[in-house]
Motif scaffolding. Structure first.
Motif, PDB file in Angstrom:
ATOM      1  N   PHE A 176      47.969  12.455 -28.073  1.00  0.00           N
ATOM      2  CA  PHE A 176      48.870  12.433 -26.921  1.00  0.00           C
ATOM      3  C   PHE A 176      49.136  10.996 -26.504  1.00  0.00           C
ATOM      4  N   PHE A 177      50.274  10.805 -25.854  1.00  0.00           N
ATOM      5  CA  PHE A 177      50.648   9.515 -25.290  1.00  0.00           C
ATOM      6  C   PHE A 177      51.088   9.719 -23.848  1.00  0.00           C
ATOM      7  N   THR A 178      50.664   8.834 -22.975  1.00  0.00           N
ATOM      8  CA  THR A 178      51.246   8.807 -21.641  1.00  0.00           C
ATOM      9  C   THR A 178      52.101   7.555 -21.530  1.00  0.00           C
ATOM     10  N   TYR A 179      53.235   7.710 -20.866  1.00  0.00           N
ATOM     11  CA  TYR A 179      54.114   6.599 -20.526  1.00  0.00           C
ATOM     12  C   TYR A 179      54.216   6.582 -19.016  1.00  0.00           C
ATOM     13  N   SER A 180      53.879   5.465 -18.421  1.00  0.00           N
ATOM     14  CA  SER A 180      54.018   5.348 -16.971  1.00  0.00           C
ATOM     15  C   SER A 180      54.690   4.024 -16.656  1.00  0.00           C
ATOM     16  N   ALA A 216      45.740   1.267 -25.467  1.00  0.00           N
ATOM     17  CA  ALA A 216      46.693   1.105 -24.375  1.00  0.00           C
ATOM     18  C   ALA A 216      47.465  -0.200 -24.539  1.00  0.00           C
ATOM     19  N   TRP A 217      48.730  -0.140 -24.126  1.00  0.00           N
ATOM     20  CA  TRP A 217      49.605  -1.293 -24.157  1.00  0.00           C
ATOM     21  C   TRP A 217      50.355  -1.387 -22.839  1.00  0.00           C
ATOM     22  N   PHE A 231      57.181  -2.590 -15.369  1.00  0.00           N
ATOM     23  CA  PHE A 231      56.735  -2.569 -16.757  1.00  0.00           C
ATOM     24  C   PHE A 231      56.200  -1.190 -17.112  1.00  0.00           C
ATOM     25  N   VAL A 232      55.993  -0.974 -18.388  1.00  0.00           N
ATOM     26  CA  VAL A 232      55.595   0.327 -18.913  1.00  0.00           C
ATOM     27  C   VAL A 232      54.171   0.226 -19.443  1.00  0.00           C
ATOM     28  N   ARG A 233      53.370   1.233 -19.121  1.00  0.00           N
ATOM     29  CA  ARG A 233      52.015   1.347 -19.662  1.00  0.00           C
ATOM     30  C   ARG A 233      52.021   2.531 -20.624  1.00  0.00           C
ATOM     31  N   ILE A 234      51.631   2.282 -21.856  1.00  0.00           N
ATOM     32  CA  ILE A 234      51.573   3.315 -22.894  1.00  0.00           C
ATOM     33  C   ILE A 234      50.111   3.486 -23.268  1.00  0.00           C
TER      34      ILE A 234
END
Length: 98
Positions: free
Chosen positions: A50-54, A88-89, A2-5
């Motif tokens: 800013f956004f992080t996608y992990s 966060a999502w 899954f993706v954490r935004i």
């Protein structure tokens, strides 16, 4: 997987401190067990956003990261630079075309 935004808004005079710190820790985050991908994005209209996608193998992997010394140190430093509360999502990736 899954993706954490995570969306973060910084004080304008704190952006460079965030970017410098991210440069120092990005490989440690990316190499944390269960992490498969990490990207940092900057908003086109507001250079303080800013956004992080992990990408994470499991939710347990993300939780292990969030309880780790690495996260505790990174988050303690980063959150003092915020001008607004981070959002966060956690989302499931349904389709990816390349």
């Amino acid at each position: 997987m899954f993706v954490r935004i995570v969306k973060m808004g910084f004080h304008e005079d704190k952006v460079d401190a965030f970017l410098d710190n991210f440069e120092e820790v990005k490989q440690n985050i990316r190499n944390f067990p269960g992490n498969r991908f990490l990207e940092l994005y900057r908003d086109k209209n507001d250079p303080t956003i800013f956004f992080t996608y992990s990408y994470w193998e499991t939710e347990a992997d993300l939780e292990n990261y969030r309880k780790s010394e690495l996260f505790i140190e990174v988050w303690a430093f980063t959150k003092q630079l915020f001008r607004q509360k981070a959002e966060a999502w956690s989302v499931d990736k349904l389709v990816s075309l390349q």
